[in-house]
Design a protein around this motif. Structure first.
Motif, PDB file in Angstrom:
ATOM      1  N   ASN A  62       0.835  -1.212   0.000  1.00 12.06           N
ATOM      2  CA  ASN A  62       0.000   0.000   0.000  1.00 12.06           C
ATOM      3  C   ASN A  62       0.863   1.253   0.000  1.00 12.06           C
ATOM      4  OD1 ASN A  62      -2.411  -1.430  -0.039  1.00 12.06           O
ATOM      5  ND2 ASN A  62      -2.566  -1.522   2.202  1.00 12.06           N
ATOM      6  N   ALA A  63       1.915   1.213   0.814  1.00 10.32           N
ATOM      7  CA  ALA A  63       2.826   2.359   0.845  1.00 10.32           C
ATOM      8  C   ALA A  63       3.489   2.561  -0.511  1.00 10.32           C
ATOM      9  CB  ALA A  63       3.882   2.151   1.938  1.00 10.32           C
ATOM     10  N   GLU A  64       3.884   1.462  -1.145  1.00 12.28           N
ATOM     11  CA  GLU A  64       4.507   1.560  -2.470  1.00 12.28           C
ATOM     12  C   GLU A  64       3.513   2.081  -3.503  1.00 12.28           C
ATOM     13  OE1 GLU A  64       7.619   1.172  -5.254  1.00 12.28           O
ATOM     14  OE2 GLU A  64       7.527   1.248  -3.068  1.00 12.28           O
ATOM     15  N   ILE A  65       2.253   1.630  -3.368  1.00 11.88           N
ATOM     16  CA  ILE A  65       1.218   2.108  -4.290  1.00 11.88           C
ATOM     17  C   ILE A  65       1.027   3.618  -4.137  1.00 11.88           C
ATOM     18  CG2 ILE A  65      -1.265   2.057  -4.747  1.00 11.88           C
ATOM     19  CD1 ILE A  65      -1.178  -0.960  -4.145  1.00 11.88           C
ATOM     20  N   ARG A  67       3.234   5.754  -2.977  1.00 14.41           N
ATOM     21  CA  ARG A  67       4.424   6.419  -3.506  1.00 14.41           C
ATOM     22  C   ARG A  67       4.395   6.483  -5.039  1.00 14.41           C
ATOM     23  NH1 ARG A  67       9.265   5.539  -5.657  1.00 14.41           N
ATOM     24  NH2 ARG A  67       8.838   3.301  -5.888  1.00 14.41           N
ATOM     25  N   LEU A  68       4.007   5.372  -5.644  1.00 15.04           N
ATOM     26  CA  LEU A  68       3.942   5.350  -7.114  1.00 15.04           C
ATOM     27  C   LEU A  68       2.860   6.286  -7.639  1.00 15.04           C
ATOM     28  CD1 LEU A  68       4.408   1.527  -7.794  1.00 15.04           C
ATOM     29  CD2 LEU A  68       6.066   3.362  -8.151  1.00 15.04           C
ATOM     30  N   LYS A  69       1.737   6.385  -6.900  1.00 14.74           N
ATOM     31  CA  LYS A  69       0.688   7.324  -7.302  1.00 14.74           C
ATOM     32  C   LYS A  69       1.203   8.758  -7.252  1.00 14.74           C
ATOM     33  CE  LYS A  69      -3.595   4.818  -6.287  1.00 14.74           C
ATOM     34  NZ  LYS A  69      -4.818   4.804  -5.447  1.00 14.74           N
ATOM     35  N   ASN A  70       1.934   9.092  -6.191  1.00 12.40           N
ATOM     36  CA  ASN A  70       2.505  10.433  -6.078  1.00 12.40           C
ATOM     37  C   ASN A  70       3.492  10.707  -7.200  1.00 12.40           C
ATOM     38  OD1 ASN A  70       1.018  10.913  -3.739  1.00 12.40           O
ATOM     39  ND2 ASN A  70       2.660  10.195  -2.380  1.00 12.40           N
ATOM     40  N   VAL A  71       4.329   9.690  -7.474  1.00 17.43           N
ATOM     41  CA  VAL A  71       5.283   9.843  -8.579  1.00 17.43           C
ATOM     42  C   VAL A  71       4.541  10.025  -9.894  1.00 17.43           C
ATOM     43  CG1 VAL A  71       7.072   8.676  -9.919  1.00 17.43           C
ATOM     44  CG2 VAL A  71       7.105   8.566  -7.416  1.00 17.43           C
ATOM     45  N   MET A  72       3.488   9.218 -10.084  1.00 11.84           N
ATOM     46  CA  MET A  72       2.718   9.303 -11.321  1.00 11.84           C
ATOM     47  C   MET A  72       2.035  10.672 -11.452  1.00 11.84           C
ATOM     48  SD  MET A  72      -0.240   6.728 -12.719  1.00 11.84           S
ATOM     49  CE  MET A  72      -1.378   7.171 -11.406  1.00 11.84           C
ATOM     50  N   ASP A  73       1.475  11.189 -10.316  1.00 13.26           N
ATOM     51  CA  ASP A  73       0.849  12.510 -10.347  1.00 13.26           C
ATOM     52  C   ASP A  73       1.871  13.599 -10.661  1.00 13.26           C
ATOM     53  OD1 ASP A  73      -1.555  11.341  -9.748  1.00 13.26           O
ATOM     54  OD2 ASP A  73      -1.447  11.749  -7.591  1.00 13.26           O
ATOM     55  N   GLU A  74       3.039  13.475 -10.057  1.00 15.62           N
ATOM     56  CA  GLU A  74       4.087  14.452 -10.318  1.00 15.62           C
ATOM     57  C   GLU A  74       4.522  14.406 -11.778  1.00 15.62           C
ATOM     58  OE1 GLU A  74       6.696  17.508  -9.607  1.00 15.62           O
ATOM     59  OE2 GLU A  74       5.097  16.708  -8.320  1.00 15.62           O
TER      60      GLU A  74
END
Length: 408
Positions: A62-65, A67-74
């Protein structure tokens, strides 16, 4: 056969078993249960540990998801920013390329402009169809002869063309001079500071007023020379031309007022009738729009009297013929020596009897009805010679100056 007593003895000496044949020994059963319980406990502990590990793994996932969502949004925001910058750069590149393509290339029309050449040509035609007709009728009612009224009106539109062309040229020069001044003085101190420093180094009590004037003249001349020597880039020069054109609509009323004031200064061109005022205003507006184009629209040179009629440039007025008598309305060209935008009108000589043409025959023209406009009042007849109609140095309403440098 055994006796009952013997059967009981045999039964007493045999091992104890359950009805199903199992061993009914309590110690063995307890040991066996203890072993099973231990196995179950170990399995339970193993499952608990497995569940705990699974929960930890789930939390990590969940934490990785997240983090990846934040990276994807950025990254998505970066892509949008880059895409927007790319579109802006493409638009700027397209605008610059389009402007360079259109600059001094009238064959390429700027369809986004409301004062593009084709629109101006339509206004030039409507000026002749509408305001010219009303003004002609008004002059006729005032007692002007046909040829004199026509010369009065064509002189007005020619004066307007020269008047607005001069303003347009001066306005561009002023814009260029102001820009050069900014470029040449961008690293200098403000004027107020420079004047203070200058005052400190020059003692006024040691100089006569004429010397101070001479000093100021020398400095002013040096400043003007420095400003004139500043070179504007091609892009900057194009932008100044665009600025002149973009501000043309906002200056229409001032241009019209200045042109009317110009006409009113001359008693020969001063009028008070509404139709003539409207004609003056529309002339100033149309010729002003002509003058701010790059290159500017222009009027075709007047054909000489008795020259062959150029049917590709001119319509015939109220009669047919092959030779020019006088010009009624000028032709409009896209640029000097350029293609035709709007045809002019000329009045030909009447054909001679025996030339195969019917005397007095009227060719269909834009204003064939003008000759039938009534002529009233014999107290106001101009004595201008009709041979002077095409001579710019003679006739009614030649040009007068107008102090418009401070306005535009």
């Amino acid at each position: 056969m055994h006796s009952p007593q013997q059967s009981m003895n045999v039964s007493a000496t045999s091992p104890s078993t359950t009805p199903e044949g199992r061993n009914n020994n309590p110690e063995e059963s307890n040991e066996k249960l203890q072993k099973e319980l231990l196995d179950l406990q170990m399995k339970y502990n193993s499952m608990v540990a497995e569940v705990r590990d699974t929960k930890q793994a789930e939390e990590q996932l969940n934490a990785e998801i997240i983090r990846l969502k934040n990276v994807m949004d950025e990254q998505k925001r970066e892509i949008e920013t880059k895409s927007r910058e790319k579109n802006e750069l493409l638009n700027r590149l397209s605008a610059v390329a389009g402007q360079r393509l259109r600059d001094n290339n009238p064959a390429i029309a700027d369809l986004s402009s409301e004062i593009r050449p084709t629109k101006i040509a339509e206004g030039f035609k409507e000026l002749y169809d509408n305001e010219w007709t009303e003004a002609f009728i008004e002059l006729k009612d005032q007692g002007y002869q046909d040829i004199v009224a026509i010369q009065f009106l064509i002189t007005a539109v020619e004066d307007s063309f020269e008047f607005t062309a001069d303003i347009s040229r001066r306005r561009l020069e002023h814009l260029e001079a102001s820009t050069r001044a900014l470029v040449s003085h961008k690293e200098e101190k403000p004027d107020a500071v420079r004047h203070i420093n200058k005052a400190k180094t020059i003692s006024e009590r040691d100089m006569k007023s004429e010397h101070r004037y001479q000093y100021g003249s020398v400095q002013q001349h040096a400043d003007q020379k420095q400003v004139a020597s500043a070179i504007l880039s091609e892009e900057c020069a194009d932008l100044l031309k665009q600025l002149r054109k973009a501000s043309a609509q906002a200056l229409v009323e001032e241009i019209q007022n200045c042109f009317i004031e110009n006409r009113m200064r001359n008693k020969e061109t001063a009028v008070k009738q509404k139709a003539m005022i409207d004609f003056y205003k529309e002339c100033a507006k149309i010729t002003w729009f002509m003058s701010v184009q790059t290159p500017p629209l222009t009027l075709a040179p007047k054909p000489a009297k008795d020259s062959p009629i150029q049917t590709d440039l001119y319509l015939q007025y109220t009669q047919s013929g092959s030779k020019v008598d006088y010009v009624v309305w000028p032709a409009c060209l896209l640029h000097e020596n350029g293609p035709l935008l709007a045809k002019g009108v000329v009045q030909p000589f009447k054909p001679e009897v025996g030339d195969g043409a019917e005397v007095g025959k009227r060719k269909a023209s834009v204003h064939g009805s003008h000759a039938s406009v009534r002529q009233s009042g014999n107290d106001r007849r101009s004595t201008i010679n009709s041979n002077n109609v095409n001579d710019p140095s003679k006739g009614v309403g030649r040009r007068v100056s107008c102090d418009y440098d401070t306005q535009f």
